[in-house]
Design an enzyme around this catalytic site. Structure first.
Site, PDB file in Angstrom:
ATOM      1  N   CYS A 163      42.231  41.606  46.007  1.00  0.00           N
ATOM      2  CA  CYS A 163      42.042  42.694  45.060  1.00  0.00           C
ATOM      3  C   CYS A 163      43.186  42.734  44.058  1.00  0.00           C
ATOM      4  O   CYS A 163      44.220  42.089  44.241  1.00  0.00           O
ATOM      5  CB  CYS A 163      42.008  44.054  45.769  1.00  0.00           C
ATOM      6  SG  CYS A 163      40.728  44.210  47.011  1.00  0.00           S
ATOM      7  N   ASN A 180      45.298  46.987  47.784  1.00  0.00           N
ATOM      8  CA  ASN A 180      45.343  45.529  47.767  1.00  0.00           C
ATOM      9  C   ASN A 180      45.972  45.082  49.078  1.00  0.00           C
ATOM     10  O   ASN A 180      47.131  45.368  49.342  1.00  0.00           O
ATOM     11  CB  ASN A 180      46.188  45.059  46.569  1.00  0.00           C
ATOM     12  CG  ASN A 180      46.402  43.555  46.570  1.00  0.00           C
ATOM     13  OD1 ASN A 180      45.719  42.822  47.276  1.00  0.00           O
ATOM     14  ND2 ASN A 180      47.353  43.096  45.774  1.00  0.00           N
ATOM     15  N   GLY A 181      45.195  44.419  49.930  1.00  0.00           N
ATOM     16  CA  GLY A 181      45.723  43.972  51.208  1.00  0.00           C
ATOM     17  C   GLY A 181      44.681  44.082  52.296  1.00  0.00           C
ATOM     18  O   GLY A 181      43.478  44.109  52.027  1.00  0.00           O
ATOM     19  N   GLY A 215      39.827  39.606  41.770  1.00  0.00           N
ATOM     20  CA  GLY A 215      38.638  40.161  42.398  1.00  0.00           C
ATOM     21  C   GLY A 215      37.519  40.288  41.395  1.00  0.00           C
ATOM     22  O   GLY A 215      37.691  40.950  40.363  1.00  0.00           O
ATOM     23  N   TYR A 259      48.541  29.690  44.216  1.00  0.00           N
ATOM     24  CA  TYR A 259      47.201  29.802  43.638  1.00  0.00           C
ATOM     25  C   TYR A 259      46.828  31.185  43.113  1.00  0.00           C
ATOM     26  O   TYR A 259      46.252  31.303  42.045  1.00  0.00           O
ATOM     27  CB  TYR A 259      46.165  29.366  44.694  1.00  0.00           C
ATOM     28  CG  TYR A 259      44.732  29.563  44.285  1.00  0.00           C
ATOM     29  CD1 TYR A 259      44.176  28.814  43.248  1.00  0.00           C
ATOM     30  CD2 TYR A 259      43.909  30.499  44.923  1.00  0.00           C
ATOM     31  CE1 TYR A 259      42.853  28.987  42.861  1.00  0.00           C
ATOM     32  CE2 TYR A 259      42.588  30.675  44.553  1.00  0.00           C
ATOM     33  CZ  TYR A 259      42.063  29.919  43.519  1.00  0.00           C
ATOM     34  OH  TYR A 259      40.757  30.105  43.141  1.00  0.00           O
TER      35      TYR A 259
END
Length: 483
Positions: free
Chosen positions: A16, A117-118, A42, A257
């Protein structure tokens, strides 16, 4: 997942991206721009929640930010000088609308919106406990656990309730929370997932990556520290350190990445770090060849670094079309193969008769590598060597990255020689874990790694309660079946 890359099914997917603004005219418009810059994190869904004198306003939609938040009527429906937003790729919970963030709830002392986020690695255990206490969940997302923990906390002040809730949570989180008391940013004690703060005059911005600050003309101020909580309201910007200090373990794959090359992560330019990775990869596994060819687009910086270190020319041997959307799914394998060529095509005049080195960021299932190596052979390459700008991915991630089960990770099932045969490459090599750290200016300590590298090493920095309990339950069922 809406994607224009036919090889995306063989990439680790970031979970996310979050973006929040305090004290800006039409804050939602800033958030929409910031989410555009974070779209790579995302692509299943996006949402924005704003706050003004009349209360909270939300709009959530499946698909990309463009098309959902580039309309004036949508932005006008999100009034207020404070807003937060989220782009999502589902790692916990399905892609259904009920899981699209920011999630919002009316608590006893007012509205509460959260963008996460996580991944909470003990979410299922917490959820069962909360269910028994009477909590009624509206989504299957682990993020909703945080809302219920805040709602059921016995603390009286909102900040104390949030601290109480997060004290029960394991795993990785970078959170933005919007309440009537202000905009709150928080990062897990190990700093596994990224979060930065920026400013435009009196406007405060939080984002998953610095590139999202750049796009709105904000000045980068600093990272939100591991275990730090920041409250922004009319009284100013206040920082708290409510959790026990721990040695940070930021995710190393952000440099390999996940992050955009034009971002700065952990104080390091992602573009420069990827070039450094390529240079170290060339030092560790150089080979005599005619050209270096990146797998577009994520392999480009590492390929540049590899070419510069090896002295072998960098060439665009694979051309990607950026103007092709989703192709229709065709029943014929032959027609599906042609659809792939619409998006990536070998530069045959350059490839024919050459010894080439393909540079990619990772190998997950191996399906991408098989296709690309064959593409090069079909174009007439004399030799095809593959070099990977990360160590072998042998373990699943439980911190917000959508990783296949370990049984589906090619490197967990084969050694490097067998992998080379599987993808039909003349040779295959990965950067070492020590080389990866060296490329980032670190020296890895096996006793105390500076980063989370669990997907390569299996060294998980937190407890994995849900996974451990799942394995215990499965073992019990197996034993019962045998008996």
């Amino acid at each position: 997942m809406f994607s224009t890359n036919p090889f995306d099914d063989d990439k680790l997917r970031e979970e996310c991206g979050v973006f929040g603004v305090w004290n800006a005219d039409v804050a939602a418009s800033f958030v929409a721009l910031g989410l555009h810059a974070l779209q790579h994190r995302g692509q299943e869904a996006a949402g924005i929640t704003s706050l003004d004198g009349a209360g909270f306003h939300s709009h959530r939609a499946q698909g990309h930010v463009a098309g959902n938040f580039d309309r004036d009527d949508i932005i006008r429906s999100l009034p207020g000088r404070t807003a937060l937003g989220h782009v999502r790729y589902s790692t916990t919970g399905s892609s259904a609308m009920r899981n699209v963030q920011p999630l919002f709830a009316e608590l006893a002392d007012g509205g509460f919106a959260v963008a996460h986020n996580g991944n909470i690695s003990n979410a299922m255990k917490l959820r069962r406990t909360l269910n028994r206490r009477g909590s009624i969940f509206q989504s299957t997302s682990d993020t909703e656990v945080i809302i219920h923990l805040v709602a059921t906390s016995h603390q009286t002040q909102m900040l104390d309730r949030i601290v109480d809730a997060l004290g029960q949570v394991e795993g990785a989180y970078s959170l933005l929370m919007l309440t009537e008391q202000g905009l709150i940013a928080c990062r897990d004690p190990l700093g596994i997932r990224p979060l930065v703060m920026g400013r435009i005059g009196d406007t405060i911005i939080f984002a998953s990556e610095t590139v999202a600050l750049d796009v709105i003309g904000a000045r980068y101020e600093r990272e939100v520290g591991p275990g730090e909580m920041i409250l922004v309201n009319a009284d100013g910007v206040r920082s708290f350190r409510p959790f026990a200090a721990a040695a940070p373990r930021p995710c190393i794959f952000e440099h390999v990445y996940f992050s955009r090359p034009d971002s700065v992560v952990d104080g390091i330019s992602v573009y420069e770090s990827r070039k450094n990775i390529g240079a170290v990869l060339a030092e560790e596994s150089g080979i005599d060849a005619d050209i270096i060819v990146p797998v577009p687009d994520s392999g480009v910086p590492a390929a540049i670094g590899y070419a510069q270190a090896s002295g072998i020319p960098f060439e665009l041997g694979i051309i990607r079309s950026h103007y092709v959307g989703r192709t229709f799914i065709q029943p014929s394998q032959e027609v599906r193969h042609l659809g792939v060529k619409l998006k990536h095509n070998a530069n045959s005049a350059l490839i024919k008769g050459k010894r080439i080195v393909l540079i990619d960021d990772s190998i997950v299932r191996g399906t991408t590598s098989v296709k690309i190596v064959q593409m090069m052979r079909d174009a007439g390459a004399r030799e095809v060597h593959m070099r990977i700008a990360s160590p072998p991915t042998r373990h699943s991630c439980f911190y917000g990255v959508d990783t296949p089960e370990r049984a589906k990770l090619l490197a967990a099932q084969m050694d490097v020689e067998a992998m080379a045969k599987y993808i039909n490459a003349d040779s295959l090599a990965f950067i070492s874990i020590e080389g990866l750290y060296r490329a980032l200016g670190d020296q890895r300590s096996a006793e105390a790694p500076q980063r989370c590298d669990a997907c390569f090493t299996g060294d998980y920095p937190t407890r994995l309660t849900d996974m451990t309990e799942k394995k215990t339950e499965e073992a019990g069922l197996l034993l019962k079946a045998v008996v």
